[in-house]
Scaffold this motif. Structure first.
Motif, PDB file in Angstrom:
ATOM      1  N   ALA A 169      29.649  37.445  43.063  1.00 53.40           N
ATOM      2  CA  ALA A 169      29.193  37.853  44.392  1.00 53.40           C
ATOM      3  C   ALA A 169      29.532  36.781  45.420  1.00 53.40           C
ATOM      4  N   GLU A 170      29.262  35.529  45.080  1.00 58.22           N
ATOM      5  CA  GLU A 170      29.583  34.424  45.996  1.00 58.22           C
ATOM      6  C   GLU A 170      31.084  34.315  46.232  1.00 58.22           C
TER       7      GLU A 170
ATOM      8  N   LEU B  54      26.323  36.385  39.806  1.00 57.95           N
ATOM      9  CA  LEU B  54      26.079  35.683  41.065  1.00 57.95           C
ATOM     10  C   LEU B  54      27.328  34.929  41.499  1.00 57.95           C
ATOM     11  N   SER B  55      28.015  34.328  40.560  1.00 57.91           N
ATOM     12  CA  SER B  55      29.262  33.630  40.870  1.00 57.91           C
ATOM     13  C   SER B  55      30.282  34.592  41.481  1.00 57.91           C
TER      14      SER B  55
ATOM     15  N   LEU C 103      27.113  45.206  42.815  1.00 53.43           N
ATOM     16  CA  LEU C 103      28.225  44.264  42.922  1.00 53.43           C
ATOM     17  C   LEU C 103      29.557  44.975  42.695  1.00 53.43           C
TER      18      LEU C 103
ATOM     19  N   LYS D 278      20.262  36.187  43.192  1.00 53.51           N
ATOM     20  CA  LYS D 278      19.608  34.891  43.421  1.00 53.51           C
ATOM     21  C   LYS D 278      18.148  34.960  42.981  1.00 53.51           C
TER      22      LYS D 278
ATOM     23  N   ARG E  26      24.114  39.826  45.955  1.00 51.30           N
ATOM     24  CA  ARG E  26      23.896  38.375  45.942  1.00 51.30           C
ATOM     25  C   ARG E  26      22.414  38.041  46.079  1.00 51.30           C
ATOM     26  N   LYS E  27      21.742  38.681  47.025  1.00 52.91           N
ATOM     27  CA  LYS E  27      20.317  38.409  47.230  1.00 52.91           C
ATOM     28  C   LYS E  27      19.510  38.732  45.966  1.00 52.91           C
TER      29      LYS E  27
ATOM     30  N   ALA F 191      29.830  29.750  44.364  1.00 51.01           N
ATOM     31  CA  ALA F 191      30.401  30.450  43.211  1.00 51.01           C
ATOM     32  C   ALA F 191      30.625  29.479  42.049  1.00 51.01           C
TER      33      ALA F 191
END
Length: 174
Positions: free
Chosen positions: A63-64, A60-61, A11, A44, A40-41, A73
């Motif tokens: 990355a989104e 993750l937020s 990231l 998740k 992201r993948k 996000a």
């Protein structure tokens, strides 16, 4: 934890290549996208296995957000806040992300639209200096698939500080 650390490093690579500022996101550079998608993948998958990891939800937020998926996000960050309610920095970040997501939704343009508008404005402004109007922005809207939303988009652009074509480049796209 080493898996999460690897995803965090991926990231970070994507973030560095994305060339985006905080909360004032634009479409990430093409070099950044593969790193952001891998992160992201993986994130998740990680939160499915470890749903109580606040750090994984925060990553993750990010990355989104870097991929301009603001609803996803926000959902991920809300999960992190739920797990760590007393973290004031997370609460502040959630408030800022919510505010910027609203601006992005108001604009109602995809990252591809923004890239296209950016290219169009750069080409036009290389030929002629900005005349302090939105002539080229409106011209682009007229020839794009967004022409039916012209007045809505112009108002949203102005709400973000784009009152002329060069300001659209500086305040809305960058």
């Amino acid at each position: 934890m080493s898996c999460l650390l690897k995803l965090q490093n991926e990231l970070i690579k994507g973030q560095k290549l994305a060339m985006q500022g905080s909360y004032q996101r634009r479409a990430p550079s093409k070099k950044a996208i593969p790193h952001l998608l891998v992160a992201r993948k993986g994130l998740k998958e990680y939160v499915k296995q470890y749903p109580n990891s606040s750090l994984a939800w925060q990553l993750l937020s990010l990355a989104e957000e870097y991929l301009l998926n603001y609803n996803a996000a926000l959902t991920a960050l809300q999960s992190a806040v739920f797990l760590n309610e007393k973290d004031k920095k997370l609460l502040k970040r959630l408030a800022l992300l919510t505010e910027y997501a609203g601006k992005w939704q108001e604009l109602d343009m995809t990252p591809e639209h923004l890239r296209s508008l950016e290219t169009y404005l750069q080409e036009r402004l290389e030929l002629r200096l900005c005349d302090h109007t939105l002539i080229y922005t409106k011209e682009w809207i007229d020839i794009s698939t967004l022409h039916r939303k012209k007045s809505h988009i112009v108002k949203a652009i102005q709400n973000q500080g784009g009152f002329c074509d060069c300001e659209v480049l500086m305040n809305v796209i960058d």
